[in-house]
Design an enzyme around this catalytic site. Structure first.
Site, PDB file in Angstrom:
ATOM      1  N   ASP A  79       3.774 -11.067  86.590  1.00  0.00           N
ATOM      2  CA  ASP A  79       5.005 -10.630  85.919  1.00  0.00           C
ATOM      3  C   ASP A  79       5.137 -11.191  84.507  1.00  0.00           C
ATOM      4  O   ASP A  79       5.838 -10.622  83.682  1.00  0.00           O
ATOM      5  CB  ASP A  79       6.227 -11.025  86.756  1.00  0.00           C
TER       6      ASP A  79
ATOM      7  N   LYS B 137       5.145 -12.952  92.121  1.00  0.00           N
ATOM      8  CA  LYS B 137       6.061 -13.019  93.268  1.00  0.00           C
ATOM      9  C   LYS B 137       6.027 -14.373  93.966  1.00  0.00           C
ATOM     10  O   LYS B 137       4.961 -14.961  94.134  1.00  0.00           O
ATOM     11  CB  LYS B 137       5.677 -11.883  94.235  1.00  0.00           C
TER      12      LYS B 137
ATOM     13  N   ARG C  25      10.467  -1.194  91.007  1.00  0.00           N
ATOM     14  CA  ARG C  25      10.080  -2.606  90.894  1.00  0.00           C
ATOM     15  C   ARG C  25       8.589  -2.684  90.539  1.00  0.00           C
ATOM     16  O   ARG C  25       7.874  -1.688  90.584  1.00  0.00           O
ATOM     17  CB  ARG C  25      10.374  -3.362  92.192  1.00  0.00           C
ATOM     18  N   GLY C  26       8.170  -3.930  90.249  1.00  0.00           N
ATOM     19  CA  GLY C  26       6.799  -4.136  89.776  1.00  0.00           C
ATOM     20  C   GLY C  26       6.868  -4.175  88.251  1.00  0.00           C
ATOM     21  O   GLY C  26       7.502  -3.311  87.630  1.00  0.00           O
TER      22      GLY C  26
HETATM   23  O1  MRU Z   1      10.205  -8.493  92.615  1.00  0.00           O
HETATM   24  P1  MRU Z   1       9.117  -7.479  92.426  1.00  0.00           P
HETATM   25  O2  MRU Z   1       8.818  -6.718  93.666  1.00  0.00           O
HETATM   26  O3  MRU Z   1       9.346  -6.606  91.224  1.00  0.00           O
HETATM   27  O4  MRU Z   1       7.852  -8.392  92.108  1.00  0.00           O
HETATM   28  C1  MRU Z   1       6.659  -7.759  91.801  1.00  0.00           C
HETATM   29  C2  MRU Z   1       5.502  -8.656  91.677  1.00  0.00           C
HETATM   30  O5  MRU Z   1       5.596  -9.866  91.706  1.00  0.00           O
HETATM   31  C3  MRU Z   1       4.206  -7.978  91.382  1.00  0.00           C
HETATM   32  O6  MRU Z   1       3.154  -8.702  91.917  1.00  0.00           O
HETATM   33  C4  MRU Z   1       4.046  -7.888  89.864  1.00  0.00           C
HETATM   34  O7  MRU Z   1       5.163  -7.300  89.297  1.00  0.00           O
HETATM   35  C5  MRU Z   1       2.849  -7.138  89.478  1.00  0.00           C
HETATM   36  S1  MRU Z   1       3.044  -5.404  89.674  1.00  0.00           S
HETATM   37  C6  MRU Z   1       1.650  -4.668  89.108  1.00  0.00           C
END
Ligand code: MRU
Length: 366
Positions: free
Chosen positions: A257, A268, A41-42
């Site tokens: 994202d 998020k 994830r991320g």
């Molecule tokens: O649902 P996730 O855990 O993939 O969400 C991730 C986020 O919102 C992070 O803040 C974002 O992807 C930036 S990662 C460098």
């Protein structure tokens, strides 16, 4: 990737911090599920992962013809290869809609294959149907995946340096979700300046929002910052206001994202609330991310697709027993959009971008 290129080995983020388990993934379905269930994830990390997943499938297409390809077509022409890549790429893209890095990485791989096919045709002008060959195209895919990963390492380092220039020794920083090395290739984005500064002997006090409902802050941000030797305090999401009101936060650092052309930023769920609080208390609110997260085709935040996830994540996932009555209605968006007007600056590998973002983002992506 694993040694023979037949799969990908990842640290299963869904099990952290309790268990550090590496898993090997080989099939299209396993790749898809790993993204959907947040084993990986991320935003940047899922882009890199998708690129290597495509390299695995591409390598399989280059195997002898008797072996059937992943998506049902047998290995033949460049056209077949391209169709397989597109079909698999679309499948991966459908796993999570909000983070644009996933689609960006898939499209970049497709583009590299297209260019290589065109090159083969140019090299053999007497045969307009000349093939580059599946082996050559598979090498192209792997090279592109490696380039995407290597560039992300460089971008994170650059973002970390720019972000660090905004901090002073002893600062308090509030962060939401997880935008550290796990979510990227190395250093991370929002956590990058903190980790880099800590390496250089600086001291920060980080407040990590737990980040309901999937607890990326509690599970992953605290884990990464403690490993890096940084001072981190875990708070529930609804405690951000009190730490800000007590003057404990000098800056908010969050990841992203998808950044729309006007600077509206999806991150998020809960991030926009942090930005509103920061605005109220006069605390700078910074978004940190690579330019691969900028989507100039998306004019503003209202056009960013917001993933909605299973209500089970709110009601029962991390609890011994459900915390709400059975059958209760739930709303579980995984992201929200912070309006550009609440963002003090967007920190990319190209530098610190200031409003108006329509201009600064466009210039940065030139
Ligand atoms: O649902 P996730 O855990 O993939 O969400 C991730 C986020 O919102 C992070 O803040 C974002 O992807 C930036 S990662 C460098």
């Amino acid at each position: 990737m694993n040694e023979d290129g037949s799969g990908i080995i990842i640290l299963d983020q869904s099990l952290l911090p309790g268990e550090e388990k590496y898993i090997e993934l080989k099939t299209p379905e396993e790749f898809y599920e790993a993204i959907r269930t947040l084993q990986v994830r991320g935003a940047p990390a899922i882009g890199i992962f998708a690129a290597f997943a495509m390299a695995v499938i591409a390598g399989r297409e280059a195997e002898p013809k008797s072996i059937r390809s992943c998506c049902g077509a047998s290995l033949t022409s460049d056209e077949t290869f391209m169709n397989t890549m597109k079909k698999f790429g679309d499948y991966l893209k459908s796993s999570r809609p909000t983070a644009v890095n996933l689609a960006w990485a898939v499209d970049r791989i497709i583009h590299a294959v297209r260019i290589r096919i065109q090159q083969a045709r140019r090299e053999d002008p007497l045969r307009p149907d000349a093939n580059a060959g599946a082996r050559v195209l598979a090498e192209t895919v792997l090279k592109e995946a490696e380039a995407i990963r290597n560039e992300d390492i460089e971008m994170c380092l650059s973002i970390s340096r720019h972000g660090l220039s905004l901090l002073s020794d002893g600062d308090g920083i509030l962060t939401h979700c997880n935008a550290g090395p796990l979510a990227t290739s190395r250093y991370g984005t929002a956590l990058g300046p903190i980790i880099l500064g800590t390496e250089q002997g600086m001291k920060f006090h980080v407040f990590a929002d737990e980040t309901r409902p999937l607890l990326q802050g509690a599970r992953l941000t605290t884990y990464e910052l403690m490993k890096a030797g940084a001072d981190v305090t875990l708070i529930c999401d609804n405690m951000a206001s009190i730490v800000m009101s007590r003057g404990l936060v000098n800056a908010c650092f969050v990841g992203c994202d998808r950044i729309a052309a006007n600077g509206d930023t999806a991150n998020k769920i809960g991030t926009s609330g942090v930005a509103i609080l920061a605005g109220h208390y006069g605390i700078p609110f910074y978004v940190l991310g690579p330019t691969s997260t900028v989507d100039l085709s998306c004019p503003d935040g209202s056009r960013i697709p917001i993933e909605e996830r299973n209500p089970e994540e709110i009601v029962s996932k991390y609890y011994d027993r459900p915390v709400a009555p059975e059958g209760v209605k739930c709303f579980n968006p995984a992201f929200d959009v912070t309006p550009a007007g609440l963002i003090t600056a967007i920190i990319t590998e190209k530098g610190i971008l200031k409003p108006p973002y329509t201009d600064s983002l466009r210039d940065a992506l030139k």
